[in-house]
Structure formats: C-alpha cells, structure tokens
Design a protein around this motif. Structure first.
Motif, PDB file in Angstrom:
ATOM      1  N   GLN A   1     -12.942 -11.945   1.993  1.00 15.93           N
ATOM      2  CA  GLN A   1     -13.226 -12.387   3.364  1.00 15.93           C
ATOM      3  C   GLN A   1     -14.643 -11.968   3.725  1.00 15.93           C
ATOM      4  O   GLN A   1     -15.098 -10.907   3.312  1.00 15.93           O
ATOM      5  CB  GLN A   1     -12.231 -11.744   4.339  1.00 15.93           C
ATOM      6  CG  GLN A   1     -10.853 -12.346   4.243  1.00 15.93           C
ATOM      7  CD  GLN A   1      -9.896 -11.771   5.277  1.00 15.93           C
ATOM      8  OE1 GLN A   1     -10.322 -11.239   6.295  1.00 15.93           O
ATOM      9  NE2 GLN A   1      -8.615 -11.874   5.004  1.00 15.93           N
TER      10      GLN A   1
ATOM     11  N   LEU B   1       5.260  -5.542   0.738  1.00 18.14           N
ATOM     12  CA  LEU B   1       4.981  -6.377   1.913  1.00 18.14           C
ATOM     13  C   LEU B   1       5.916  -7.584   2.008  1.00 18.14           C
ATOM     14  O   LEU B   1       6.142  -8.106   3.088  1.00 18.14           O
ATOM     15  CB  LEU B   1       3.527  -6.868   1.862  1.00 18.14           C
ATOM     16  CG  LEU B   1       2.474  -5.783   2.045  1.00 18.14           C
ATOM     17  CD1 LEU B   1       1.093  -6.300   1.675  1.00 18.14           C
ATOM     18  CD2 LEU B   1       2.491  -5.291   3.485  1.00 18.14           C
TER      19      LEU B   1
ATOM     20  N   HIS C   1      -5.429 -20.654   6.469  1.00 14.03           N
ATOM     21  CA  HIS C   1      -4.643 -20.627   7.704  1.00 14.03           C
ATOM     22  C   HIS C   1      -4.388 -22.018   8.271  1.00 14.03           C
ATOM     23  O   HIS C   1      -3.492 -22.201   9.077  1.00 14.03           O
ATOM     24  CB  HIS C   1      -5.354 -19.763   8.762  1.00 14.03           C
ATOM     25  CG  HIS C   1      -5.122 -18.301   8.563  1.00 14.03           C
ATOM     26  ND1 HIS C   1      -3.940 -17.689   8.888  1.00 14.03           N
ATOM     27  CD2 HIS C   1      -5.906 -17.334   8.056  1.00 14.03           C
ATOM     28  CE1 HIS C   1      -4.002 -16.396   8.601  1.00 14.03           C
ATOM     29  NE2 HIS C   1      -5.192 -16.160   8.082  1.00 14.03           N
TER      30      HIS C   1
ATOM     31  N   VAL D   1       1.747 -15.603   8.009  1.00 15.83           N
ATOM     32  CA  VAL D   1       1.185 -15.077   9.256  1.00 15.83           C
ATOM     33  C   VAL D   1       0.256 -13.900   8.967  1.00 15.83           C
ATOM     34  O   VAL D   1       0.230 -13.374   7.842  1.00 15.83           O
ATOM     35  CB  VAL D   1       2.307 -14.619  10.230  1.00 15.83           C
ATOM     36  CG1 VAL D   1       3.165 -15.795  10.668  1.00 15.83           C
ATOM     37  CG2 VAL D   1       3.155 -13.524   9.598  1.00 15.83           C
ATOM     38  N   ASN D   2      -0.485 -13.465   9.988  1.00 12.87           N
ATOM     39  CA  ASN D   2      -1.361 -12.302   9.843  1.00 12.87           C
ATOM     40  C   ASN D   2      -0.540 -11.103   9.369  1.00 12.87           C
ATOM     41  O   ASN D   2       0.542 -10.843   9.897  1.00 12.87           O
ATOM     42  CB  ASN D   2      -2.029 -11.930  11.177  1.00 12.87           C
ATOM     43  CG  ASN D   2      -3.006 -12.994  11.643  1.00 12.87           C
ATOM     44  OD1 ASN D   2      -2.936 -13.437  12.777  1.00 12.87           O
ATOM     45  ND2 ASN D   2      -3.891 -13.425  10.786  1.00 12.87           N
ATOM     46  N   GLY D   3      -1.074 -10.420   8.380  1.00 17.71           N
ATOM     47  CA  GLY D   3      -0.403  -9.217   7.884  1.00 17.71           C
ATOM     48  C   GLY D   3       0.685  -9.493   6.863  1.00 17.71           C
ATOM     49  O   GLY D   3       1.362  -8.563   6.397  1.00 17.71           O
ATOM     50  N   ALA D   4       0.875 -10.759   6.474  1.00 19.40           N
ATOM     51  CA  ALA D   4       1.946 -11.097   5.521  1.00 19.40           C
ATOM     52  C   ALA D   4       1.687 -10.521   4.128  1.00 19.40           C
ATOM     53  O   ALA D   4       2.617 -10.328   3.351  1.00 19.40           O
ATOM     54  CB  ALA D   4       2.109 -12.618   5.429  1.00 19.40           C
ATOM     55  N   GLY D   5       0.402 -10.300   3.815  1.00 23.50           N
ATOM     56  CA  GLY D   5       0.073  -9.747   2.497  1.00 23.50           C
ATOM     57  C   GLY D   5      -0.731 -10.692   1.624  1.00 23.50           C
ATOM     58  O   GLY D   5      -0.869 -10.470   0.419  1.00 23.50           O
ATOM     59  N   LYS D   6      -1.321 -11.725   2.230  1.00 18.05           N
ATOM     60  CA  LYS D   6      -2.057 -12.732   1.458  1.00 18.05           C
ATOM     61  C   LYS D   6      -3.287 -12.116   0.761  1.00 18.05           C
ATOM     62  O   LYS D   6      -3.491 -12.299  -0.434  1.00 18.05           O
ATOM     63  CB  LYS D   6      -2.478 -13.891   2.380  1.00 18.05           C
ATOM     64  CG  LYS D   6      -1.317 -14.515   3.141  1.00 18.05           C
ATOM     65  CD  LYS D   6      -1.760 -15.622   4.068  1.00 18.05           C
ATOM     66  CE  LYS D   6      -2.653 -15.175   5.207  1.00 18.05           C
ATOM     67  NZ  LYS D   6      -1.998 -14.253   6.170  1.00 18.05           N
ATOM     68  N   SER D   7      -4.091 -11.384   1.553  1.00 20.02           N
ATOM     69  CA  SER D   7      -5.294 -10.773   0.962  1.00 20.02           C
ATOM     70  C   SER D   7      -4.908  -9.727  -0.077  1.00 20.02           C
ATOM     71  O   SER D   7      -5.569  -9.587  -1.112  1.00 20.02           O
ATOM     72  CB  SER D   7      -6.137 -10.083   2.042  1.00 20.02           C
ATOM     73  OG  SER D   7      -6.583 -11.026   2.963  1.00 20.02           O
ATOM     74  N   THR D   8      -3.825  -9.008   0.209  1.00 27.13           N
ATOM     75  CA  THR D   8      -3.383  -7.965  -0.722  1.00 27.13           C
ATOM     76  C   THR D   8      -2.976  -8.610  -2.053  1.00 27.13           C
ATOM     77  O   THR D   8      -3.288  -8.083  -3.129  1.00 27.13           O
ATOM     78  CB  THR D   8      -2.203  -7.181  -0.103  1.00 27.13           C
ATOM     79  OG1 THR D   8      -2.612  -6.705   1.182  1.00 27.13           O
ATOM     80  CG2 THR D   8      -1.802  -6.004  -0.969  1.00 27.13           C
TER      81      THR D   8
ATOM     82  N   TYR E   1       0.811  -1.226   0.000  1.00 24.45           N
ATOM     83  CA  TYR E   1       0.000   0.000   0.000  1.00 24.45           C
ATOM     84  C   TYR E   1       0.840   1.270   0.000  1.00 24.45           C
ATOM     85  O   TYR E   1       0.406   2.301  -0.467  1.00 24.45           O
ATOM     86  CB  TYR E   1      -0.955  -0.009   1.187  1.00 24.45           C
ATOM     87  CG  TYR E   1      -1.910  -1.173   1.125  1.00 24.45           C
ATOM     88  CD1 TYR E   1      -3.095  -1.083   0.406  1.00 24.45           C
ATOM     89  CD2 TYR E   1      -1.606  -2.383   1.740  1.00 24.45           C
ATOM     90  CE1 TYR E   1      -3.964  -2.152   0.320  1.00 24.45           C
ATOM     91  CE2 TYR E   1      -2.466  -3.468   1.663  1.00 24.45           C
ATOM     92  CZ  TYR E   1      -3.647  -3.344   0.958  1.00 24.45           C
ATOM     93  OH  TYR E   1      -4.501  -4.403   0.864  1.00 24.45           O
TER      94      TYR E   1
ATOM     95  N   GLU F   1      -9.588 -16.803   2.514  1.00 22.71           N
ATOM     96  CA  GLU F   1      -9.980 -17.442   3.778  1.00 22.71           C
ATOM     97  C   GLU F   1     -11.423 -17.969   3.736  1.00 22.71           C
ATOM     98  O   GLU F   1     -12.259 -17.565   4.546  1.00 22.71           O
ATOM     99  CB  GLU F   1      -9.804 -16.462   4.945  1.00 22.71           C
ATOM    100  CG  GLU F   1      -8.360 -16.027   5.111  1.00 22.71           C
ATOM    101  CD  GLU F   1      -8.112 -15.309   6.430  1.00 22.71           C
ATOM    102  OE1 GLU F   1      -8.848 -15.594   7.391  1.00 22.71           O
ATOM    103  OE2 GLU F   1      -7.191 -14.491   6.474  1.00 22.71           O
TER     104      GLU F   1
HETATM  105  N1  LIG Z   1      -6.272  -0.614   2.603  1.00 18.37           N
HETATM  106  C1  LIG Z   1      -5.098  -0.678   3.241  1.00 18.37           C
HETATM  107  N2  LIG Z   1      -4.311   0.412   3.352  1.00 18.37           N
HETATM  108  C2  LIG Z   1      -3.102   0.342   3.967  1.00 18.37           C
HETATM  109  N3  LIG Z   1      -2.594  -0.795   4.523  1.00 18.37           N
HETATM  110  C3  LIG Z   1      -3.345  -1.891   4.443  1.00 18.37           C
HETATM  111  C4  LIG Z   1      -4.634  -1.904   3.804  1.00 18.37           C
HETATM  112  N4  LIG Z   1      -5.134  -3.158   3.875  1.00 18.37           N
HETATM  113  C5  LIG Z   1      -4.215  -3.893   4.541  1.00 18.37           C
HETATM  114  N5  LIG Z   1      -3.152  -3.140   4.875  1.00 18.37           N
HETATM  115  C6  LIG Z   1      -1.940  -3.604   5.571  1.00 18.37           C
HETATM  116  O1  LIG Z   1      -1.198  -4.421   4.667  1.00 18.37           O
HETATM  117  C7  LIG Z   1      -0.627  -5.526   5.374  1.00 18.37           C
HETATM  118  C8  LIG Z   1      -1.056  -6.817   4.715  1.00 18.37           C
HETATM  119  O2  LIG Z   1      -2.468  -6.959   4.873  1.00 18.37           O
HETATM  120  P1  LIG Z   1      -3.239  -8.243   4.322  1.00 18.37           P
HETATM  121  O3  LIG Z   1      -4.671  -8.071   4.672  1.00 18.37           O
HETATM  122  O4  LIG Z   1      -2.894  -8.457   2.900  1.00 18.37           O
HETATM  123  O5  LIG Z   1      -2.567  -9.400   5.198  1.00 18.37           O
HETATM  124  P2  LIG Z   1      -2.994 -10.939   5.331  1.00 18.37           P
HETATM  125  O6  LIG Z   1      -1.767 -11.747   5.147  1.00 18.37           O
HETATM  126  O7  LIG Z   1      -4.134 -11.243   4.442  1.00 18.37           O
HETATM  127  O8  LIG Z   1      -3.430 -10.985   6.861  1.00 18.37           O
HETATM  128  P3  LIG Z   1      -4.578 -11.830   7.618  1.00 18.37           P
HETATM  129  O9  LIG Z   1      -4.075 -13.252   7.697  1.00 18.37           O
HETATM  130  O10 LIG Z   1      -4.641 -11.197   8.969  1.00 18.37           O
HETATM  131  O11 LIG Z   1      -5.863 -11.697   6.854  1.00 18.37           O
HETATM  132  C9  LIG Z   1      -1.066  -5.395   6.833  1.00 18.37           C
HETATM  133  O12 LIG Z   1      -0.032  -4.809   7.559  1.00 18.37           O
HETATM  134  C10 LIG Z   1      -2.268  -4.487   6.764  1.00 18.37           C
HETATM  135  O13 LIG Z   1      -2.383  -3.717   7.939  1.00 18.37           O
END
Ligand SMILES: Nc1ncnc2c1ncn2[C@@H]1O[C@H](COP(=O)(O)OP(=O)(O)OP(=O)(O)O)[C@@H](O)[C@H]1O
Length: 236
Positions: free
Chosen positions: A73, A16, A188, A35-42, A11, A156
């Motif tokens: 999600q 990430l 997960h 792990v949480n926040g790794a960037g999977k959803s992104t 972002y 997820e």
């Molecule tokens: N719209 C956004 N703007 C800025 N940062 C964001 C945004 N969405 C997510 N992030 C940040 O980007 C990083 C990756 O987020 P993401 O949701 O891709 O992680 P994830 O691996 O899917 O986590 P989880 O397992 O908790 O769902 C996190 O640090 C999150 O806080």
C-alpha cells in the motif's frame, strides 16, 4: 503454482480467518476482497515471504518460491527518499543484474519501455519526491514491470488514484495476465473486480469464498445490494 493447505495467518495466536485451502494456478488473475481488517494485506505479506504462516502450509510448484514482485500500500512507502524516477524503476532490474551489476543496454531499454507503458517518460529525470500520488503509483508499476517476476502481488493499487492512472494500470495488469504471470491483487471496488478479474477470494472471519469472481461476489452483501436495481430493471 501456489498451493495453500489449511493456511492460517495473523499476528497473534488467533488466525484472522478460517484455515484456507486451495490453489492459485499459474497465470491466474485473482482479486482478494473483504472488509477492512479482514486480513487481505496480511495474506499478501505472507505470500511475499514477509510474514510466516501461523499454521498450515504454503507451497510453490517447483519447490521454492518464484521471484515475486510485491507492491505494498502506498502509505507504507517512503516518498522522501532522494532518487530520480528512472533510477527507482531501474531498481526493479536488481534481481536480474545484481545491485552493482550496472545498467546494460537491455536494462536501460526495459526501464524506458516500462516508463512509456505507464505514460511517465516525460518525468524520467524528476525526483520521486515531486510526484503526485497517481504519478508515483505509475512509477512503482513501471518498477514492477521491469522485475519480470512470474508472481505479482498488488496491495490496493488503485486506492486514492485518479481515473486516468487507474485505466493505465488496469491495462498493465491485463498485459501481465496475457503474458502468463500469476497476479493477486487486493481490491475494494467490487464492480472493478467483476469487470476485470476472472477469479476472486473473499475473506471473512466466518468463512472464505474462492473461485469465479461472479460467484464469489454474490457473497458480498454490499455488491448484491448495489446490483438489485439492475436485476429489477430486467425482471419481467
Ligand atoms: N503488524 C501488525 N501487528 C499486529 N496486528 C496487525 C498488524 N498489522 C495488521 N494487524 C491487524 O491484523 C488485522 C488484519 O489487517 P490487514 O491489514 O491484513 O487487513 P486488510 O484486510 O488488509 O484491511 P484494509 O482493507 O483496511 O487494508 C487487523 O485487525 C489489523 O489491525
């Protein structure tokens, strides 16, 4: 089908995870873990065309992105939208029929078949707002099935879902895989990945691991630790 070349996502200015190169071959079934926040959803949002990459490239065989069916999600969905179950599923036909194309016989039978596949025929006329979390997820899967997209992106899909629904959705994913669709799912549960997903992509801020699931999972400390007792049990 999807080729990544030094793909960087995120972002802000800082990606990430390290630039990612590789290929999701057509018909592959891949779990994205980390792990949480790794960037999977992104990453999934980038594949869905909702976010531009920060750097590198993402290319599709055939030159342009294929039709994509994306299941975000659950928390990102509006449960209060006043619509019946079968109408929500029918929305999956829009890419083929057009929004005002109406429901022909074929589309209606596709909707009915998809609802039957996920065990939701009895609730076809119910308002979506009255469904449980597991029932809603089944309905969203039915909508995904009628889209008949070659590329399926699932974020997820099993989180907070009962075990009966999980089994039904796993069967639906296996069916999509048999049909030759390319399926990429954020998960997960590492045991589920090991059992049902041939390929895995592990994202960490230091490095990404991509390939056969059993080899990639060896890089996940929690999974390795969980398996230690089994290894001891079979040791001579
Ligand atoms: N719209 C956004 N703007 C800025 N940062 C964001 C945004 N969405 C997510 N992030 C940040 O980007 C990083 C990756 O987020 P993401 O949701 O891709 O992680 P994830 O691996 O899917 O986590 P989880 O397992 O908790 O769902 C996190 O640090 C999150 O806080």
């Amino acid at each position: 089908m999807i080729t990544l070349r030094q793909l960087a996502i995120g972002y802000g200015a800082t990606p990430l995870f390290p630039p990612l190169s590789g290929q999701f071959t057509a018909g592959s079934l891949t779990a994205v873990v980390g792990v949480n926040g790794a960037g999977k959803s992104t990453l999934l949002k980038t594949f869905a065309g909702l976010l531009p990459p920060l750097g590198g490239s993402l290319s599709f065989s055939g030159g342009k992105p294929p039709r994509r069916a994306y299941l975000p999600q659950q928390a990102e969905l509006d449960r209060q939208f006043p619509i019946a179950v079968s109408d929500l599923v029918a929305m999956g036909c829009w890419p083929q029929s057009g929004m005002f194309g109406g429901m022909n016989k074929r589309a209606t039978s596709q909707v009915n078949e998809a609802l039957a596949n996920v065990g939701m025929s009895a609730l076809a006329r119910s308002p979506v707002g009255e469904l449980s979390g597991g029932q809603l997820q089944r309905v969203l899967f039915a909508r995904l099935l009628v889209q008949q997209a070659p590329l399926i992106l699932l974020d997820e899909p099993f989180t907070g879902i009962d075990s009966a629904t999980t089994q039904i959705l796993l069967q639906a994913i296996a069916q999509l895989h048999r049909q030759g669709r390319t399926v990429i799912a954020v998960l997960h549960d590492m045991s589920m990945v090991a059992e049902h997903f041939p390929q895995a992509l592990l994202l960490t801020p230091q490095a990404c691991h991509w390939g056969a699931a059993e080899r990639v999972l060896e890089q996940v400390p929690r999974y390795r630790a969980e398996r230690q007792p089994d290894l001891r049990a079979v040791a001579p």
